[in-house]
Design a protein around this motif. Sequence first.
Motif, PDB file in Angstrom:
ATOM      1  N   PRO A 102      -2.846  -4.474  -0.050  1.00 56.06           N
ATOM      2  CA  PRO A 102      -1.700  -4.120  -0.318  1.00 56.06           C
ATOM      3  C   PRO A 102      -0.761  -3.772   1.219  1.00 56.06           C
ATOM      4  CG  PRO A 102      -3.111  -2.795  -1.557  1.00 56.06           C
ATOM      5  CD  PRO A 102      -3.972  -3.653  -0.388  1.00 56.06           C
ATOM      6  N   ALA A 103      -1.455  -3.158   1.942  1.00 62.30           N
ATOM      7  CA  ALA A 103      -0.658  -2.936   3.304  1.00 62.30           C
ATOM      8  C   ALA A 103      -0.337  -4.071   4.031  1.00 62.30           C
ATOM      9  CB  ALA A 103      -1.639  -1.909   4.052  1.00 62.30           C
ATOM     10  N   ALA A 104      -1.271  -5.138   4.154  1.00 61.08           N
ATOM     11  CA  ALA A 104      -0.855  -6.505   4.535  1.00 61.08           C
ATOM     12  C   ALA A 104       0.059  -7.233   4.101  1.00 61.08           C
ATOM     13  CB  ALA A 104      -2.430  -7.322   4.740  1.00 61.08           C
ATOM     14  N   ALA A 105      -0.047  -7.226   2.572  1.00 60.68           N
ATOM     15  CA  ALA A 105       1.171  -7.825   1.832  1.00 60.68           C
ATOM     16  C   ALA A 105       2.574  -7.193   2.095  1.00 60.68           C
ATOM     17  CB  ALA A 105       0.921  -7.649   0.396  1.00 60.68           C
ATOM     18  N   GLY A 106       2.531  -5.734   2.277  1.00 59.57           N
ATOM     19  CA  GLY A 106       3.702  -5.094   2.909  1.00 59.57           C
ATOM     20  C   GLY A 106       4.355  -5.563   4.018  1.00 59.57           C
ATOM     21  N   LEU A 107       3.411  -5.606   5.039  1.00 64.46           N
ATOM     22  CA  LEU A 107       3.691  -5.963   6.408  1.00 64.46           C
ATOM     23  C   LEU A 107       4.190  -7.413   6.294  1.00 64.46           C
ATOM     24  CD1 LEU A 107       0.814  -4.694   8.539  1.00 64.46           C
ATOM     25  CD2 LEU A 107       3.309  -4.010   8.675  1.00 64.46           C
ATOM     26  N   VAL A 108       3.777  -8.349   5.561  1.00 58.89           N
ATOM     27  CA  VAL A 108       4.234  -9.757   5.590  1.00 58.89           C
ATOM     28  C   VAL A 108       5.653  -9.773   4.723  1.00 58.89           C
ATOM     29  CG1 VAL A 108       4.010 -12.086   4.354  1.00 58.89           C
ATOM     30  CG2 VAL A 108       2.029 -10.788   5.635  1.00 58.89           C
ATOM     31  N   ALA A 109       5.602  -8.849   3.850  1.00 56.64           N
ATOM     32  CA  ALA A 109       6.987  -8.814   3.120  1.00 56.64           C
ATOM     33  C   ALA A 109       8.113  -8.164   4.082  1.00 56.64           C
ATOM     34  CB  ALA A 109       7.138  -7.765   1.945  1.00 56.64           C
ATOM     35  N   TYR A 133       9.417  -0.522  -1.795  1.00 53.56           N
ATOM     36  CA  TYR A 133       8.480  -0.331  -1.184  1.00 53.56           C
ATOM     37  C   TYR A 133       8.076   1.318  -1.539  1.00 53.56           C
ATOM     38  CZ  TYR A 133       7.066   2.753   2.975  1.00 53.56           C
ATOM     39  OH  TYR A 133       6.551   3.674   4.065  1.00 53.56           O
ATOM     40  N   ALA A 134       9.199   2.185  -1.641  1.00 48.26           N
ATOM     41  CA  ALA A 134       8.826   3.320  -1.966  1.00 48.26           C
ATOM     42  C   ALA A 134       8.217   3.682  -3.625  1.00 48.26           C
ATOM     43  CB  ALA A 134      10.394   4.235  -1.978  1.00 48.26           C
ATOM     44  N   VAL A 135       8.905   2.864  -4.268  1.00 44.50           N
ATOM     45  CA  VAL A 135       8.253   2.927  -5.700  1.00 44.50           C
ATOM     46  C   VAL A 135       6.986   2.388  -5.576  1.00 44.50           C
ATOM     47  CG1 VAL A 135       8.271   1.588  -7.831  1.00 44.50           C
ATOM     48  CG2 VAL A 135      10.438   2.812  -6.808  1.00 44.50           C
ATOM     49  N   VAL A 136       6.463   1.298  -4.993  1.00 42.50           N
ATOM     50  CA  VAL A 136       5.117   0.732  -4.874  1.00 42.50           C
ATOM     51  C   VAL A 136       4.117   1.695  -4.228  1.00 42.50           C
ATOM     52  CG1 VAL A 136       3.636  -0.871  -3.883  1.00 42.50           C
ATOM     53  CG2 VAL A 136       5.613  -1.683  -5.172  1.00 42.50           C
ATOM     54  N   VAL A 137       4.607   2.503  -3.403  1.00 37.07           N
ATOM     55  CA  VAL A 137       3.780   3.337  -2.743  1.00 37.07           C
ATOM     56  C   VAL A 137       3.750   4.843  -3.289  1.00 37.07           C
ATOM     57  CG1 VAL A 137       3.627   4.690  -0.334  1.00 37.07           C
ATOM     58  CG2 VAL A 137       4.148   2.449  -0.221  1.00 37.07           C
ATOM     59  N   LEU A 138       4.885   5.220  -3.664  1.00 36.58           N
ATOM     60  CA  LEU A 138       4.722   6.502  -4.548  1.00 36.58           C
ATOM     61  C   LEU A 138       3.810   6.345  -5.723  1.00 36.58           C
ATOM     62  CD1 LEU A 138       8.109   8.050  -3.919  1.00 36.58           C
ATOM     63  CD2 LEU A 138       5.718   9.047  -3.201  1.00 36.58           C
ATOM     64  N   ALA A 139       4.199   5.193  -6.583  1.00 32.35           N
ATOM     65  CA  ALA A 139       3.725   5.102  -7.789  1.00 32.35           C
ATOM     66  C   ALA A 139       2.087   4.850  -7.381  1.00 32.35           C
ATOM     67  CB  ALA A 139       4.075   3.903  -8.671  1.00 32.35           C
ATOM     68  N   GLY A 140       1.609   3.916  -6.612  1.00 33.49           N
ATOM     69  CA  GLY A 140       0.248   4.117  -6.293  1.00 33.49           C
ATOM     70  C   GLY A 140      -0.673   5.244  -5.835  1.00 33.49           C
ATOM     71  N   ALA A 141       0.214   6.079  -5.026  1.00 38.12           N
ATOM     72  CA  ALA A 141      -0.316   7.317  -4.739  1.00 38.12           C
ATOM     73  C   ALA A 141      -0.431   8.268  -6.026  1.00 38.12           C
ATOM     74  CB  ALA A 141       0.732   7.860  -3.804  1.00 38.12           C
ATOM     75  N   VAL A 142       0.181   8.474  -6.903  1.00 43.49           N
ATOM     76  CA  VAL A 142       0.267   9.041  -8.022  1.00 43.49           C
ATOM     77  C   VAL A 142      -1.076   8.598  -8.879  1.00 43.49           C
ATOM     78  CG1 VAL A 142       1.276   9.700 -10.349  1.00 43.49           C
ATOM     79  CG2 VAL A 142       2.575   9.855  -8.156  1.00 43.49           C
ATOM     80  N   LEU A 143      -1.138   7.112  -9.194  1.00 45.89           N
ATOM     81  CA  LEU A 143      -2.240   6.701  -9.886  1.00 45.89           C
ATOM     82  C   LEU A 143      -3.539   6.801  -9.012  1.00 45.89           C
ATOM     83  CD1 LEU A 143      -0.514   3.362 -11.105  1.00 45.89           C
ATOM     84  CD2 LEU A 143      -0.796   5.652 -12.516  1.00 45.89           C
ATOM     85  N   PHE A 144      -3.755   6.492  -7.719  1.00 46.72           N
ATOM     86  CA  PHE A 144      -4.840   6.521  -7.038  1.00 46.72           C
ATOM     87  C   PHE A 144      -5.109   7.697  -6.219  1.00 46.72           C
ATOM     88  CE2 PHE A 144      -3.722   1.969  -8.177  1.00 46.72           C
ATOM     89  CZ  PHE A 144      -4.776   1.845  -8.926  1.00 46.72           C
ATOM     90  N   GLY A 145      -4.235   8.421  -5.919  1.00 51.48           N
ATOM     91  CA  GLY A 145      -4.390   9.442  -4.990  1.00 51.48           C
ATOM     92  C   GLY A 145      -3.977   9.332  -3.611  1.00 51.48           C
ATOM     93  N   THR A 147      -5.455   8.390  -0.806  1.00 56.07           N
ATOM     94  CA  THR A 147      -6.112   7.347  -0.409  1.00 56.07           C
ATOM     95  C   THR A 147      -5.281   6.236  -0.402  1.00 56.07           C
ATOM     96  OG1 THR A 147      -7.388   6.875  -2.119  1.00 56.07           O
ATOM     97  CG2 THR A 147      -8.465   8.280  -0.524  1.00 56.07           C
ATOM     98  N   TRP A 148      -4.263   6.190  -1.311  1.00 54.78           N
ATOM     99  CA  TRP A 148      -3.652   4.800  -1.323  1.00 54.78           C
ATOM    100  C   TRP A 148      -2.663   4.755  -0.294  1.00 54.78           C
ATOM    101  CZ3 TRP A 148      -3.168   0.642  -4.348  1.00 54.78           C
ATOM    102  CH2 TRP A 148      -1.754   0.071  -4.365  1.00 54.78           C
ATOM    103  N   PHE A 149      -2.228   5.660   0.340  1.00 54.12           N
ATOM    104  CA  PHE A 149      -1.271   5.601   1.741  1.00 54.12           C
ATOM    105  C   PHE A 149      -2.002   4.878   2.819  1.00 54.12           C
ATOM    106  CE2 PHE A 149       0.791   9.243  -0.329  1.00 54.12           C
ATOM    107  CZ  PHE A 149       1.855   8.861  -0.419  1.00 54.12           C
ATOM    108  N   ALA A 150      -3.343   5.111   3.059  1.00 48.06           N
ATOM    109  CA  ALA A 150      -3.974   4.508   4.092  1.00 48.06           C
ATOM    110  C   ALA A 150      -4.069   2.994   3.570  1.00 48.06           C
ATOM    111  CB  ALA A 150      -5.511   5.122   4.344  1.00 48.06           C
ATOM    112  N   ARG A 151      -4.255   2.477   2.351  1.00 42.40           N
ATOM    113  CA  ARG A 151      -4.593   1.298   1.955  1.00 42.40           C
ATOM    114  C   ARG A 151      -3.485   0.487   1.709  1.00 42.40           C
ATOM    115  NH1 ARG A 151      -9.661   1.046  -0.677  1.00 42.40           N
ATOM    116  NH2 ARG A 151     -11.125   2.304   0.270  1.00 42.40           N
ATOM    117  N   ALA A 152      -2.204   1.092   1.463  1.00 43.67           N
ATOM    118  CA  ALA A 152      -1.179   0.300   0.741  1.00 43.67           C
ATOM    119  C   ALA A 152       0.335   0.504   1.591  1.00 43.67           C
ATOM    120  CB  ALA A 152      -0.926   0.586  -0.798  1.00 43.67           C
TER     121      ALA A 152
END
Length: 188
Positions: A102-109, A133-145, A147-152
Motif C-alpha cells: 500500500p505504501a509503494a502504491a501511494g508513492l507511485v500515486a 490519502y487521508a481517508v485511506v490511511v486513517l480508515a486503514g489505521a482504524v481497521l488494522f491498528g 501498524t497500518w501507518f508503517a505499511r501504508a
Amino acid sequence: GWIADLVDAPWWTRTLRMVGLVVLGFALWCGVAGPDDPGTNPVFGLVYVVLWVGLVPGSLLLGPVVKALSPLRTLHLGLSRMLPTSRRDGWWSLPGWVGRWPAAAGLVAFAWVELIAPGGTTLPVLAAWFAGYAVVVLAGAVLFGPTWFARADPFEAYSTLVAHLSPWSRDHRGRLEVLSPLHHLSRV
C-alpha cells in the motif's frame, strides 16, 4: 544519554504531534483560502519541497521524521481513544502478504500527481489526492491498528527507509544508539 532522554520524553512527543497538526492546519488554510497559483500559494512549496524533498535530508539527519510529525497518527490517536479499548489496535490483523505494497502504491500515486497528472500543480488535484490519502490511511489505521501507518502511509514508509541510512538507530532493547551511517541498512 541526554539526547535519548529528550527524544523519548512524553512532552517532546506531544510537541512534535502539535507541530504536525499546526502544519496541517496551515496547509488546509492555504489550500482553502489561498489562490490556485503555485507561485503565490505556499501549500505547493510545503507539499512538493518541504514534504517531498525535505523528507530525505530530514530523515537522514534525524531518523523517521514523518512518523514523529504525522498529523494522521495524531488524529488516529484521538479517534482510537473514542473506540472501545479492545479495538484500539484495530478490528482485524493485517495479513503478512500485504507487506508495504500500500505504501509503494501511494508513492507511485504521489509521483504520478507530481510529474504526470494534468493539473498536478492545481489545488483541486492536490486536494483530491491528499483527501484520498487521508481517508485511506486513517480508515486503514482504524481497521488494522497503528501498524497500518508503517505499511501504508507512503511518506512514513519512505521516511523510515531513508532513516535506515542515518547514524541514529534503536538497539534490540529500544535504546537510542549512534552508528556509522549505512550500518543498520541491513535491518530493512
